[in-house]
Design an enzyme around this catalytic site. Sequence first.
Site, short mmCIF file in Angstrom:
data_model
loop_
_atom_site.label_atom_id
_atom_site.label_comp_id
_atom_site.label_asym_id
_atom_site.label_seq_id
_atom_site.Cartn_x
_atom_site.Cartn_y
_atom_site.Cartn_z
N HIS A 131 0.82 -1.23 0.00
CA HIS A 131 0.00 0.00 0.00
C HIS A 131 0.85 1.27 0.00
CE1 HIS A 131 -3.41 -2.56 0.53
NE2 HIS A 131 -3.03 -2.98 1.72
ZN LIG Z 1 -3.84 -7.45 3.01
#
Ligand SMILES: [Zn+2]
Length: 322
Positions: A131
């Site tokens: 992320h």
């Molecule tokens: Zn994850």
Amino acid sequence: MPRIVYSRHYNIGFYGLERLHPFDSRKYGRAWRLISRHFGSAISQLHVQPRRAASHEELTLVHSDEYLTKLRDPKYVAGALEVPPIRRLPSWAIDWHVLRPMRWATRGTILAATEALEHGFSVNLSGGYHHAKPNHGEGFSIYSDIGIAVAALRNQELIDENARVAYIDTDAHQGNGVCHTFMSDNRVFIFDIFNCRIYPIFDVDARKRVDCDVGITKSITDAEYMRELNDRLPGFLDSVGRSPIGLAIYNAGTDVFAGDPLGDLNISAATIRERDLFVVGELRKRGIPTIMVLSGGYTKQSYQLVADSVIELIEMETAMGG
Ligand SMILES: [Zn+2]
């Protein structure tokens, strides 16, 4: 002979603070103990240790100085890690106890990538911070270890500047940070199978960057999950092009496991093992150097799932004479 990259410096432990996030930040050490116990004295031939954390120079292969400066702000880091109480700690303590282990793991991903080029298959027993974006941290991801590893290999001319890279992400969450990191890099091909009802559901731009997008939901069964992989992955790999793939990165998140509080899927332990063997098998039978990173997994069993897969993959690779 395959390689397992691991350092005890990966493990985050800070007066119990690590328990405020469902992330089992000691799963690396626990998985390592099971794996090293299984292989006994042979582990010394498999194990490679990073000797240091990723340097500032390595981090700036992907991240801006402005972003790295932001990481001195406890409030910012607390948000990216989703651990609000961290905001009350001094900046040096956050850096030493939380960010530094992640820089060790980032160095581990770079090292594992170089080992994969030399030995065919390697696992970094951490990393997969999918992320993290070049200018923003979120979802427990601070450093884009995958982007940094690819940039480091190109920089050192260990892979050709034009070599194709395949990124396969089976973590329950869409790997939005990896998509942003490689947004305009057409040498990187992205396969992502993920729960399309959970974070980062609103990152529409990231999802558009995925070359082979397989959105799934909680109702998917083990058999259907494996069928999706069987139907989609080989075609994706064959579509990457005629020139050989220089490196594959397999992000093997175990948060698809039934009962995982963040992944919200229902995949069994046996199917996670089958998935990992299938994905790595498809890559290795095409002769592609492959690195595996761990990414998410937020249950008490996560380290066991990791260990089971890694042991089988190492044995499969060794049997193939890798
Ligand atoms: Zn994850």
